[in-house]
Design a protein around this motif. Structure first.
Motif, mmCIF file in Angstrom:
data_model
loop_
_atom_site.group_PDB
_atom_site.id
_atom_site.type_symbol
_atom_site.label_atom_id
_atom_site.label_comp_id
_atom_site.label_asym_id
_atom_site.label_seq_id
_atom_site.Cartn_x
_atom_site.Cartn_y
_atom_site.Cartn_z
ATOM 1 N N GLY A 70 -9.811 29.026 -48.040
ATOM 2 C CA GLY A 70 -10.876 29.959 -48.370
ATOM 3 C C GLY A 70 -12.080 29.842 -47.466
ATOM 4 N N LYS A 125 -11.613 30.141 -53.734
ATOM 5 C CA LYS A 125 -11.245 30.481 -52.357
ATOM 6 C C LYS A 125 -11.300 31.986 -52.120
ATOM 7 N N GLY A 126 -10.769 32.764 -53.045
ATOM 8 C CA GLY A 126 -10.802 34.212 -52.895
ATOM 9 C C GLY A 126 -12.213 34.761 -52.904
ATOM 10 N N SER A 150 -5.074 39.104 -50.096
ATOM 11 C CA SER A 150 -4.012 38.173 -50.502
ATOM 12 C C SER A 150 -4.350 37.494 -51.824
ATOM 13 N N TYR A 151 -5.600 37.091 -51.984
ATOM 14 C CA TYR A 151 -6.008 36.442 -53.242
ATOM 15 C C TYR A 151 -6.178 37.461 -54.365
ATOM 16 N N LEU A 180 -8.197 28.589 -56.774
ATOM 17 C CA LEU A 180 -7.796 29.855 -56.150
ATOM 18 C C LEU A 180 -8.911 30.895 -56.252
ATOM 19 N N ALA A 208 -2.714 31.728 -47.821
ATOM 20 C CA ALA A 208 -3.055 32.044 -49.215
ATOM 21 C C ALA A 208 -1.852 31.850 -50.130
ATOM 22 N N HIS A 219 -3.268 38.178 -56.616
ATOM 23 C CA HIS A 219 -3.053 37.212 -57.693
ATOM 24 C C HIS A 219 -4.220 37.193 -58.686
ATOM 25 N N SER A 235 -7.328 36.559 -58.009
ATOM 26 C CA SER A 235 -8.156 35.383 -57.734
ATOM 27 C C SER A 235 -9.383 35.716 -56.896
ATOM 28 N N VAL A 236 -10.080 36.793 -57.249
ATOM 29 C CA VAL A 236 -11.335 37.152 -56.586
ATOM 30 C C VAL A 236 -12.338 37.568 -57.654
ATOM 31 N N THR A 268 -1.340 29.172 -53.418
ATOM 32 C CA THR A 268 -0.915 29.495 -54.789
ATOM 33 C C THR A 268 0.292 28.671 -55.228
#
Length: 264
Positions: free
Chosen positions: A32, A184-185, A72-73, A181, A228, A76, A78-79, A232
């Motif tokens: 990230g 990082k996102g 990419s995040y 995660l 990424a 999932h 994860s942002v 995960t």
């Protein structure tokens, strides 16, 4: 190496930019971060870029790299979109403060202080294992804390030239209890407006090699999603250990700069 040699589009130049970008993209997706800690020293070492040109080129390459990382995040979930924008706003303000303080504070002392901060974070990563289900609920209190974190990140970026991800990711995990995660996102999203703003200024000052930035950024886009995906798949504790190892490299780089600055 002369500037003309640096800008010569030889096969060596192209291959170097692609390899640097591929490595930076992998680390960006995995941790990230923007990848500047890889791009800047390698462009200087292998292609003879000076510090400003390497930093400006790196910042431009981070824009597409971080964009792919965010996507990419986001796949999932994860942002944290709004917190990332709050962090970015604080970082923009902090960067201005940092550049203003640059001429007023002893950089060597600040570098050693940052090394100390990284050591504390590295040790903490062995004891605080993030939950993959942990979120980042936005309240007035967390909003104010995010602004403060963004400002602090921007100040350190302006003073020391460190990327925001090195600070944002561990801060979100250790202080806000966010999943690794999501941290990082969110960190990657925060970087985009800051990188765009900085790149516009660098282009005006001719501190960017746009061809090199396109090559590095393009190659990074191809590997960011892979990084990424690895993030995960690995266990949170393993992710912490990998990130700790990455921070050790950053701490060593900063310590070496502090030692060299002290000798001058």
């Amino acid at each position: 190496m002369s500037e003309a040699a640096v800008r010569a589009r030889t096969p060596r130049f192209i291959v170097t930019c692609l390899l640097v970008g591929a490595l930076a993209g992998l680390l960006s997706g995995l941790f990230g971060v923007g990848g500047g800690t890889v791009i800047v020293p390698l462009l200087m070492l292998i292609l003879g870029f000076d510090q400003r040109l390497a930093a400006g080129t790196s910042l431009a390459a981070i824009v597409p790299t971080a964009t792919v990382g965010v996507i990419s995040y986001a796949v999932h979930g994860s942002v944290a979109w709004i917190p990332a924008l709050i962090l970015a706003a604080g970082a923009v303000v902090g960067a201005q403060i940092g550049t203003w303080l640059l001429a007023k504070l002893p950089i060597t002392v600040l570098r050693w202080g940052f090394v100390g901060f990284l050591v504390v974070v590295i040790v903490s990563l062995f004891f605080v294992i993030p939950s993959r289900e942990a979120g980042l609920p936005l309240t007035w209190l967390t909003g104010i804390a995010l602004v403060a974190l963004g400002v602090i990140t921007g100040i350190l970026a302006g003073l020391l030239g460190v990327g925001g991800g090195v600070i944002i990711v561990p801060a979100l995990v250790l202080l806000f209890g966010t999943s690794d995660l999501l941290a990082k996102g969110t960190s990657l999203l925060m970087m985009i407006p800051t990188a765009v703003s900085g790149t516009v200024g660098n282009v005006r000052r001719k501190n960017v090699d746009l061809v090199a930035a396109a090559l590095v950024g393009g190659a990074a886009c191809a590997t960011t999603a892979i990084g990424a995906l690895i993030a995960t798949l690995v266990d949170p504790f393993v992710g912490n250990m990998l990130f700790a190892a990455f921070l050790v490299v950053i701490a060593v780089q900063m310590a070496m700069r502090a030692i060299r600055g002290r000798r001058r």
